[in-house]
Design an enzyme around this catalytic site. Structure first.
Site, PDB file in Angstrom:
ATOM      1  N   GLU A 207      48.314 130.772  39.020  1.00 44.15           N
ATOM      2  CA  GLU A 207      48.229 131.513  40.277  1.00 44.15           C
ATOM      3  C   GLU A 207      47.571 132.863  40.052  1.00 44.15           C
ATOM      4  OE1 GLU A 207      51.910 132.267  42.355  1.00 44.15           O
ATOM      5  OE2 GLU A 207      50.840 133.103  44.073  1.00 44.15           O
TER       6      GLU A 207
ATOM      7  N   LYS B  94      69.895 122.309  38.220  1.00 43.39           N
ATOM      8  CA  LYS B  94      68.558 122.090  38.793  1.00 43.39           C
ATOM      9  C   LYS B  94      68.578 121.795  40.286  1.00 43.39           C
ATOM     10  CE  LYS B  94      66.981 120.584  34.263  1.00 43.39           C
ATOM     11  NZ  LYS B  94      66.504 119.504  33.389  1.00 43.39           N
TER      12      LYS B  94
END
Lengths: 359, 359, 359, 359
Positions: free
Chosen positions: D56, D185
């Site tokens: 990014e 998670k």
């Protein structure tokens, strides 16, 4: 209020002198809410009749049907655990270091803090402290035993003592005696996970024939409704209430017995489960946060006291608040079982049309 | 129930014939709840007196103080948006393909579905459908206009019509008329985000002097309490209620006016904001899901009808339910402002000691 | 960075000129992550091999086992719906009236706003606007089609155009182009309920024998694990992920194919269901918010492009991003089925001991 | 995989023999992710350079700018608390009584359980057990110290020992070694409230001039963005992430240092605060659940080990995992401060246009 014609509101039997500034201000009279009786509910080998104050048609009948199914199944099992009333004041610190210092101080001085909070208090006892820091805010969740009272006012007073002590010893200000880390009268995962007031579990194994004859459906259909509605449906809607209508039964019992109806909010949280046991139905409810008392608040009002008396809980006896939680737990089980069955047998709308306020 | 001595419960003025099976079954009498008056509340240029039924000392006085602060600040602004009552039945499909088929069918047949649901119904109108699929379950959130009624019973009946139509046309079974995608009487993000019943916003700009003289604190302190308690505190506790005590005021107004008290659950959700405006205070509340009506349910009971009459909302006039939501929104603003100020000026415990049930 | 000896990090084959300030700044080299292949996965009648980049032992083997069970069951069904990328800027208004004005203006000017946002943009198209007001803040959830790109940067640019227009026309300031009403890279009920990026559903009916021989367990045991772990367990822990390990599979596929790994956060939300179908197993997954693209971001890097090529998705063809979502949906189904089976047959720890890093 | 031309994926320097079945199966090569350096970050009086693996654009530059602002403000303060890795197996009981029995047994046998779990394990130590019952399911949240490893595999093995003991002693079955009461998670309030792995707090007081010259905005504007976006915006969207982009920084650091990228999910939860301090800016972040380790998993891979080495954390020294959490906390603070400033000064879109992958 002379400009209004309030002939019904002005007609009441409560002793208004006793009320004066204890339960209300600017009192102009009373609202009347119909009180019905369901039961007997057989819970932990004892039987109780259930006072329910409601304006929702079909509710008392539905709880009553659940009680019948439970009784014919040999009664229900209820477990109650007293978590205690909680207050969560918020303190403003200069930064993380001072926050850590405050948390260490709380740990080191636990014994002394409990004494200070106890001073001059007959009914409350500080049993736990859970601090949480974020930036310049430190929250302390204070857990109190409050005897037979729901106890939020005593608990607020106790929290104020701790706040004063912290100011004296550390010079740290309490910004708000309630920092919403309590969490009072708002739905929250903190109460769901840690529990608050009383935690209540109730279960019944309903025989296949009872389900068929009393509840007009099958164990399989009830299991499927609980799976698709109470569990999956509440998951898809981001709910904290994995149940059908705990709030209806909790609300009607709270209103009848003089509890704080704003605590119906916590009473709406919880989880219903249903499983097949051979050919029969295992059905359970779980209330993580039930705030109840048998003294104080509205419990002393004449009508509410009489409603408590129907369950023999109007004598301010040790353990009455646990017994009240136990009975409410059983009542919620009965109401949940009956509603779920009504949905499973597709006659909810009919029931409301027949009994309900709808038309 | 002759075995109990219930002289107070048995003393009531409601017309029990009218009640029979409309509001309750097995009725043995009524509970009485003290009714107080706060106000006048100045909202959108009009003034109302507020009927509050409660057993919590200090509540009426606190709302009253908020009303005074609002009036001295020129009144409050309230916006109401009618989202509608919702029902979310759950349907069982064979798999994703059939689920997609159902959702497409709903889209294609919207007009016809609205007609079918409307048939023979005077008061309800289906205005929206929002389907959601997961595995073999398809949920359809049905949004209804229900005229001046809260309307859940009508809405259930309407949903049943759709369920029958779907069965006829697609052979798909409705497992439960309520799939908890409604979401009724449970806290949920679905209602928080989409709104349910009425969405209500209220705001006031309270002058610095008013805050000082009436509320005994400063705008800065109120802003800080809202920041650390209502916002940060509720964040840290995983709450859906970013407020101080909406449930208290909603509960007292609901009980006084014959609303369903289990709907206090949705009424506890919402967000309070406070900001400085120059030297003054901008203060607002937001209720995403307020379920109210001025006809049906408990609103027709004599005492409750009289309470509605205090606000001029007992004549079943068009728009009354929106006006009731507006007044409740203003009352919540008043109660929230006053409580937040009490916390900011550290006199909550004192107030309860003076007025409260605590001792 | 000459002071470090980075012989591995400095060894890479990416074209660093192409990277310069497009994907990273201050680049000193590359990290290498092992890439494994699972499959073939049979989804909607087609077969794909799955590139998975991970350092977690047993993951590729587990997905592979799931793929085998799916293939032997005739493949899986996947449905994908393109919701679009979203941005949620926040605007500051003077109060509720101005907020309402802004919301009405958005409604009235929708067509024109879409044109303004579109100007000079080849790839994005504004398809929806959802405003939300609280106090002095108005949030607008903007939904965009972004062709084959994940598209957050384009969407931010588009949102800026709207913010400028609102400033010009109404004089209302945008406080932040992202007001967390997007919601990007944070778990949220808004995305769970409304969907974001692609919504993906996948299902398989696994034959009893396949479950026994490939997955070493029974449909009944898998149904029980899903009920007690994925549903009830996540309910009790206040989770937004009602699944076993979506994040593992989403993460490995995202890393392999050059997606933004921070979007694994949204990819961890979702719901697994399991039901008995006669003697066989119905198993499904649901991903409400999968942010993927086949152009832009990291998808152009040589290794990532090659990984996309393994699935034939490296040619920037129309519909590739939907196809990628479809394959990832199937991969998540395979991984979820295999993990749930491993838990049901009690060999999770063993698998990790044999394959895992734990040893 | 000979049918694919994978010249980049096949080019890697990792020792594939070491990888064999420890980190991955069916390995065909490696994906390469650009690694950039930000910093130096001044945290708790020490300086570190930050390895960030990302695709990014603008991320490394943004973190770098935050590091500069922090350094010019005298550095940041970070506090780390080791909560431990958790596993939450689920047990099936016959009913509430047996569930209570199990919970009492856990309490009574805590010492012995800790010994049993410890046997033959060098690195893990059971430090806490938190049971939760609903219906016929009992969840036990087991908290483990895991030395310098993230430790989920060891923890699973430890949980299995307890499950076996419970089976032997009480005849109660473990349905799943992970009952999603871990919660691994998946975003969850349980982890948000109780913490998991490491809890990390970081703060900086940024001088007004630094904010102006380095961050191109003012403390007031940053405070307003945090209020309307990170707090109010996330409240309105039902988020668990009251922050701007923790996931970006956590993800880039995790990927660089060989952490499990699926744990970015927990790393996206947390709360940012900003307050004025006189004319300066107080800015803080809070990460309730950061799962990190400096041994095991992907940390041993050559490139990842080199990245750890950049921070001097590649020698498996006691306390390295706490130090890694500390540095990541500081990096998140830097990234959050810089992004919030970019939003406040309205140049986010520009930054992405200049640096980003957007075009």
């Amino acid at each position: 209020m002379s400009k209004y014609d309030l002939k019904h509101i002005k007609q009441f039997s409560l002793d208004s002198r006793k009320l004066k500034n204890r339960n209300i201000e600017n009192m102009i009279g009373c609202v009347q809410v119909p009180l019905g009786i369901a039961g007997p509910l057989r819970v932990n080998k004892q039987e109780h009749e259930l006072p329910l104050a409601t304006t929702e048609g079909a509710l008392v009948a539905s709880v009553n049907r659940g009680c019948k199914a439970i009784k014919l199944s040999g009664g229900c099992q209820v477990e109650v655990e007293n978590v205690g009333a909680t207050r969560g004041p918020v303190f403003k610190v200069r930064g993380l270091r001072e926050g850590k210092k405050l948390m260490k101080w709380l740990e080191k001085n636990e014994k002394r803090i409990k004494q200070v909070v106890k001073e001059g208090e007959r009914y409350i006892k500080l049993v736990g402290m859970k601090p949480k820091m974020v930036g310049r805010s430190v929250y302390v969740r204070l857990e109190f035993e409050t005897d037979e009272a729901m106890g939020m006012n005593m608990v607020t007073a106790g929290s104020e003592k701790l706040a004063r002590l912290i100011k004296q010893e550390l010079g740290i200000e309490c910004v708000s005696l309630s920092g919403n880390y309590c969490v009072d009268k708002k739905p929250s995962w903190l109460n769901f996970i840690e529990g608050r007031g009383k935690q209540v579990w109730a279960e019944v194994v309903a025989g296949r024939r009872v389900v068929k004859e009393v509840l007009k459906t099958t164990p399989e259909k009830i299991v499927e409704v609980v799976y698709r509605k109470q569990l999956l449906g509440s998951i898809m809607s981001g709910s904290m209430g994995f149940n059908g209508h705990y709030a209806n039964v909790v609300g009607a019992m709270f209103l009848a017995t003089g509890q704080d109806i704003a605590h119906v909010v916590e009473g709406s949280m919880g989880v219903t489960t249903a499983e097949l046991q051979d050919k029969d139905l295992y059905f359970s409810i779980y209330l993580p946060s039930l705030m109840v008392g048998t003294v104080g608040g509205g419990t002393g009002l004449e009508t509410q006291k009489e409603a408590l008396g129907i369950m023999g809980l109007d004598k301010a006896m040790k353990g009455d608040s646990l017994r009240l939680a136990e009975v409410i737990g059983g009542a919620v089980l009965a109401g949940e079982l009956s509603l779920t069955a009504a949905l499973a047998s597709q006659d909810l709308a009919k029931a409301h049309q027949k009994l309900g306020r709808g038309k």
